[in-house]
Design an enzyme around this catalytic site. Structure first.
Site, PDB file in Angstrom:
ATOM      1  N   GLY A  18       0.804  -1.219   0.000  1.00 17.82           N
ATOM      2  CA  GLY A  18       0.000   0.000   0.000  1.00 17.82           C
ATOM      3  C   GLY A  18       0.836   1.268   0.000  1.00 17.82           C
ATOM      4  N   GLY A  22      -1.020   8.200   1.156  1.00 24.25           N
ATOM      5  CA  GLY A  22      -1.168   8.274   2.597  1.00 24.25           C
ATOM      6  C   GLY A  22       0.051   7.833   3.379  1.00 24.25           C
ATOM      7  N   GLY A  24       1.314   4.873   3.810  1.00 22.29           N
ATOM      8  CA  GLY A  24       2.196   3.946   3.115  1.00 22.29           C
ATOM      9  C   GLY A  24       3.198   4.659   2.225  1.00 22.29           C
ATOM     10  N   SER A 138      -5.028  -0.229  13.890  1.00 22.78           N
ATOM     11  CA  SER A 138      -5.728   1.041  14.036  1.00 22.78           C
ATOM     12  C   SER A 138      -6.297   1.133  15.434  1.00 22.78           C
ATOM     13  CB  SER A 138      -6.864   1.134  13.008  1.00 22.78           C
ATOM     14  OG  SER A 138      -7.756   2.187  13.319  1.00 22.78           O
ATOM     15  N   TYR A 164     -14.596  -3.192   9.484  1.00 24.80           N
ATOM     16  CA  TYR A 164     -13.259  -2.584   9.500  1.00 24.80           C
ATOM     17  C   TYR A 164     -12.590  -2.808  10.850  1.00 24.80           C
ATOM     18  CZ  TYR A 164      -9.562   0.918   9.533  1.00 24.80           C
ATOM     19  OH  TYR A 164      -8.341   1.544   9.649  1.00 24.80           O
TER      20      TYR A 164
END
Length: 291
Positions: A18, A22, A24, A138, A164
């Site tokens: 990724g 952002g 990554g 997260s 998520y």
């Protein structure tokens, strides 16, 4: 300006999933600026090439679609053919609060991309990793619950925010379980987890869930960039004194601040559920670690 890693990565190989936007991308750019060879593992190769141009000749681009186990196997096979060793694997890529979709293998998209894809990738590359595996979770993991009977939302009414949160809890539990299994074998390889706190990226800003309110607050009040969000990931990937654990920002609700040892939910530390999730993951992905 990208944050400076704690341990010089010069000459070392980092695989970053990724890396085209952002946190990554900021992670990959910082590592490249410090002299690392950065393997950009991305679904969109054209975007990956743009990031590689910013880094220079020490970057290489490889296609990886974590929502397709065939792509994961193809990527791992290609990387094994060209890299005798990988110093650090950074499992960063992810999707957030998307409507109900299925991966190529029939997994719920968030669980499949964020967790099962990275689980399989790690298992296929682990014998080439010399230093550590970093898995990005997260703060939303605190709202997650692992449903071992229905991890892919085939029987439950789908809730994308809950899906998520489950995927990010699974990431964190995987990191802790991998650390336990590596330690039990006496392996020098380390497993760490990290979370960026709030970072102003496009991921999660138009989800149609309560995440929108959180991200709106972050943009208005915190004004925290992806580069700052990458600091925790870079710390986990390069700090020499870390053996394991979970790294995140030290500010209010861990939304911002400098990297430190982050808190986590009691569910994340449940070794029995982690063991059962690991065994389920080996079964449904077909990737076995031998740990």
């Amino acid at each position: 300006m990208a944050p400076e890693p704690s341990l010089s990565p010069a000459g070392r190989t980092f695989v970053v999933t990724g890396p085209t936007g952002g946190v990554g991308e900021s992670t990959a750019l910082a590592l490249g600026a410090a002299g690392a060879h950065v393997v950009l593992a991305c679904r969109n190769v054209d975007k990956g090439k743009l990031v590689a141009e910013k880094i220079g000749p020490t970057a290489s681009v490889h296609r990886l679609d974590l929502s397709d186990l065939a792509s994961v196997r193809e990527f791992a096979s290609g990387l094994r053919a060209t890299h005798e060793t990988i110093d650090v694997l950074i499992n960063n890529a992810g999707v957030m609060a998307v409507p109900l979709q299925r991966t190529a293998d029939g997994f719920e998209m968030q669980m499949g991309t964020n967790y099962f894809g990275h689980f399989a990738l790690t298992g296929l590359l682990l014998d080439r990793v010399t230093d550590r595996v970093v898995t990005v979770s997260s703060a939303a993991h605190r709202f997650g619950r692992i449903d071992l009977d229905d991890p892919n939302w085939e029987r439950r009414r789908y809730n994308r925010a809950a899906a998520y949160a489950q995927s990010k809890l699974a990431n964190l539990m995987f990191s802790f379980e991998l650390a336990r299994r590596l330690d039990a074998t006496g392996s020098p390889v380390r497993s760490l987890a990290a979370h960026p706190g709030y970072a102003a990226t496009n991921v999660g800003s138009h989800t149609g869930t309560w995440f929108d309110r959180l991200f709106g607050f972050g943009k208005k009040i915190l004004q925290r960039t992806p580069e700052r969000g990458a600091e925790s990931v870079l710390c986990a990937a390069t700090e020499p004194g870390l053996r394991g654990g979970y790294i995140g920002p030290d500010g209010f609700l861990e939304l911002y601040g400098s990297p430190h040892s982050a808190g986590c939910s009691a569910r994340a530390r449940d070794p029995e559920t982690a063991r059962r999730l690991w065994e389920l993951s080996e079964c449904i992905t077909g990737v076995r670690f031998g740990l």
